[in-house]
Design an enzyme around this catalytic site. Structure first.
Site, PDB file in Angstrom:
ATOM      1  N   ALA A 143      31.239  23.281 -93.000  1.00 34.44           N
ATOM      2  CA  ALA A 143      31.847  24.282 -92.121  1.00 34.44           C
ATOM      3  C   ALA A 143      32.001  23.719 -90.710  1.00 34.44           C
ATOM      4  CB  ALA A 143      30.978  25.539 -92.109  1.00 34.44           C
ATOM      5  N   CYS A 198      24.819  27.973-100.154  1.00 32.10           N
ATOM      6  CA  CYS A 198      24.727  28.188 -98.709  1.00 32.10           C
ATOM      7  C   CYS A 198      23.516  29.063 -98.363  1.00 32.10           C
ATOM      8  CB  CYS A 198      26.013  28.831 -98.189  1.00 32.10           C
ATOM      9  SG  CYS A 198      25.937  29.088 -96.409  1.00 32.10           S
ATOM     10  N   LYS A 232      29.050  24.254-106.781  1.00 31.34           N
ATOM     11  CA  LYS A 232      28.073  23.470-106.007  1.00 31.34           C
ATOM     12  C   LYS A 232      26.802  24.299-105.858  1.00 31.34           C
ATOM     13  CE  LYS A 232      27.751  20.879-101.623  1.00 31.34           C
ATOM     14  NZ  LYS A 232      27.043  21.725-100.650  1.00 31.34           N
TER      15      LYS A 232
HETATM   16  C1  LIG Z   1      27.211  21.438 -90.515  1.00 28.86           C
HETATM   17  C2  LIG Z   1      27.149  21.626 -92.012  1.00 28.86           C
HETATM   18  C3  LIG Z   1      28.058  22.468 -92.636  1.00 28.86           C
HETATM   19  C4  LIG Z   1      28.008  22.649 -94.018  1.00 28.86           C
HETATM   20  N1  LIG Z   1      28.936  23.477 -94.608  1.00 28.86           N
HETATM   21  C5  LIG Z   1      28.930  23.621 -95.970  1.00 28.86           C
HETATM   22  C6  LIG Z   1      29.925  24.409 -96.630  1.00 28.86           C
HETATM   23  O1  LIG Z   1      30.821  24.994 -96.017  1.00 28.86           O
HETATM   24  N2  LIG Z   1      29.848  24.503 -97.989  1.00 28.86           N
HETATM   25  C7  LIG Z   1      28.862  23.863 -98.713  1.00 28.86           C
HETATM   26  O2  LIG Z   1      28.838  23.960 -99.956  1.00 28.86           O
HETATM   27  N3  LIG Z   1      27.936  23.112 -98.113  1.00 28.86           N
HETATM   28  C8  LIG Z   1      27.946  22.969 -96.766  1.00 28.86           C
HETATM   29  N4  LIG Z   1      27.033  22.156 -96.176  1.00 28.86           N
HETATM   30  C9  LIG Z   1      26.100  21.385 -97.028  1.00 28.86           C
HETATM   31  C10 LIG Z   1      26.683  20.016 -97.358  1.00 28.86           C
HETATM   32  O3  LIG Z   1      27.876  20.142 -98.116  1.00 28.86           O
HETATM   33  C11 LIG Z   1      25.671  19.175 -98.172  1.00 28.86           C
HETATM   34  O4  LIG Z   1      25.386  19.832 -99.381  1.00 28.86           O
HETATM   35  C12 LIG Z   1      24.378  18.943 -97.406  1.00 28.86           C
HETATM   36  O5  LIG Z   1      24.620  18.613 -96.060  1.00 28.86           O
HETATM   37  C13 LIG Z   1      23.546  17.834 -98.069  1.00 28.86           C
HETATM   38  O6  LIG Z   1      24.255  16.628 -98.135  1.00 28.86           O
HETATM   39  P1  LIG Z   1      24.050  15.444 -97.046  1.00 28.86           P
HETATM   40  O7  LIG Z   1      22.570  15.122 -97.022  1.00 28.86           O
HETATM   41  O8  LIG Z   1      24.882  14.325 -97.565  1.00 28.86           O
HETATM   42  O9  LIG Z   1      24.489  15.973 -95.726  1.00 28.86           O
HETATM   43  C14 LIG Z   1      27.033  21.981 -94.801  1.00 28.86           C
HETATM   44  C15 LIG Z   1      26.124  21.137 -94.159  1.00 28.86           C
HETATM   45  C16 LIG Z   1      26.167  20.957 -92.794  1.00 28.86           C
HETATM   46  C17 LIG Z   1      25.171  20.026 -92.148  1.00 28.86           C
END
Ligand SMILES: Cc1cc2nc3c(=O)[nH]c(=O)nc-3n(C[C@H](O)[C@H](O)[C@H](O)COP(=O)(O)O)c2cc1C
Length: 331
Positions: A19, A101, A140
């Site tokens: 987001a 989420c 997801k």
């Molecule tokens: C700022 C931010 C916004 C995110 N927005 C979403 C989102 O809109 N939908 C979603 O499924 N996950 C969202 N996530 C989660 C990420 O898609 C991901 O699952 C999570 O950050 C773990 O992966 P990573 O360690 O590679 O960041 C968000 C994470 C962050 C940090």
């Protein structure tokens, strides 16, 4: 290559939905730098069903970022099915349902991670969306609501039975937020059980970790979120590692090129004012660890128009390149 339903991706790397971040400019950049698929930030199914113009903006994409997945969130099966149809009609290549989420405003309505507490609600919703959605459908999830409710195998069985084409697993519990570590063993357990593709996600912060995740879990694809902030090159670096080439960080010239591109795409799409605000956060990530970066970011904060920002950016990078050249000449 990764196949999700009828959709063939050119590789196994996916940019995570985020987001406020995975808007068309950012998606275009990570596609150029190697991501096989990108996902919109989560889009409210209620907003789509009420025809909110602002919500529809989230569905917009440009040809250069294709294929694009649209992620929807909501609690009502009928509204979610209608939202999936809208996403398809607006050109989505894949629909993804958010079941992870942890944000209060999302879970208080029974959406996002709250769904994991109700397997029967998941079954009703996914059945309805599957019927309505003529393109590949993914979900997801997180590992469950809490360690006491670690029902990921029950949930993923339901998802597969309902005809979902792939599942993405971020193995933290909803109650955990982003604390602790992602437990990749959960991805492995799910992968062993399902026949549909499993996409692993969580804490891939360096390129080598994508290869480690695949080796440790057997996952079919790797989704990267925070690891691409300030380093959208991570996708190309992973592809290089897969080919046995060392993962090279971008040089200053390339760094400057991508920052400028990001900035100009953002301002074309959102206008100078919003772009400038968004770019401040991006710059924090893009310049982390570079010499004098905090001084540069401090100076950047007071600037509001795009021309002055580009000038400051050019000046900063040109100075860095000059001093790099000088130290090279003196070596
Ligand atoms: C700022 C931010 C916004 C995110 N927005 C979403 C989102 O809109 N939908 C979603 O499924 N996950 C969202 N996530 C989660 C990420 O898609 C991901 O699952 C999570 O950050 C773990 O992966 P990573 O360690 O590679 O960041 C968000 C994470 C962050 C940090």
């Amino acid at each position: 290559m990764l196949k999700i339903g009828a959709l063939s991706l050119k590789n196994r790397l996916i940019m995570a939905p985020m987001a406020g971040i995975t808007n068309p400019p950012f998606r275009q950049i990570v596609r150029e730098l190697g991501a096989g698929l990108t996902v919109t930030e989560m889009v409210s199914a209620v907003g789509l069903s009420r025809g909110h113009q602002k919500t529809f903006h989230y569905l917009e994409s440009v040809a250069r970022e294709k294929p694009v997945a649209v992620q929807i969130f909501g609690a009502d099966p009928v509204i979610m099915a209608a939202a999936a149809e809208k996403a398809v009609s607006k050109g989505a290549d894949l629909v993804d349902i958010n079941m992870g989420c942890p944000a209060r405003k999302v879970i208080k309505n029974g959406s996002g991670g709250a769904l994991l507490r109700s397997p029967s609600a998941i079954e009703r919703m996914v059945t309805a969306v599957r019927k309505a959605c003529t393109i590949p459908l993914t979900v997801k999830i997180r590992a469950g609501w809490s360690p006491e409710e670690a029902n990921f195998l029950e949930i993923t069985d339901i998802l597969e039975d309902c005809g979902v084409d792939a599942v993405t697993v971020h193995p933290r519990f909803v109650k955990q937020g982003f604390s602790g570590r992602a437990d990749w063993r959960i991805i492995r357990e799910i992968k062993k059980r399902l026949t549909i593709p499993v996409i692993g996600n969580g804490d891939v912060s360096r390129p080598e970790m994508a290869l480690e995740m695949r080796k440790e879990t057997g996952c079919d694809g790797v989704m990267i979120g925070r690891g691409a902030l300030g380093n959208p090159w991570i996708f190309r670096q992973i592809l290089d590692l897969e080919k046995g080439i060392g993962a090279q960080p971008p040089d200053l010239f390339e760094r400057k090129r991508i920052i400028r591109l990001h900035f100009s795409l953002l301002s074309r799409m959102m206008g100078e004012y919003v772009a400038a605000k968004m770019m401040r956060a991006q710059l924090l990530w893009y310049t982390k660890g570079l010499p004098h970066s905090s001084r540069f970011r401090g100076a950047f904060t007071g600037i509001k128009d795009i021309n002055s920002m580009m000038t400051a950016l050019n000046h900063y990078f040109d100075t860095l390149m000059e001093s790099e050249k000088l130290s090279g000449d003196n070596a």
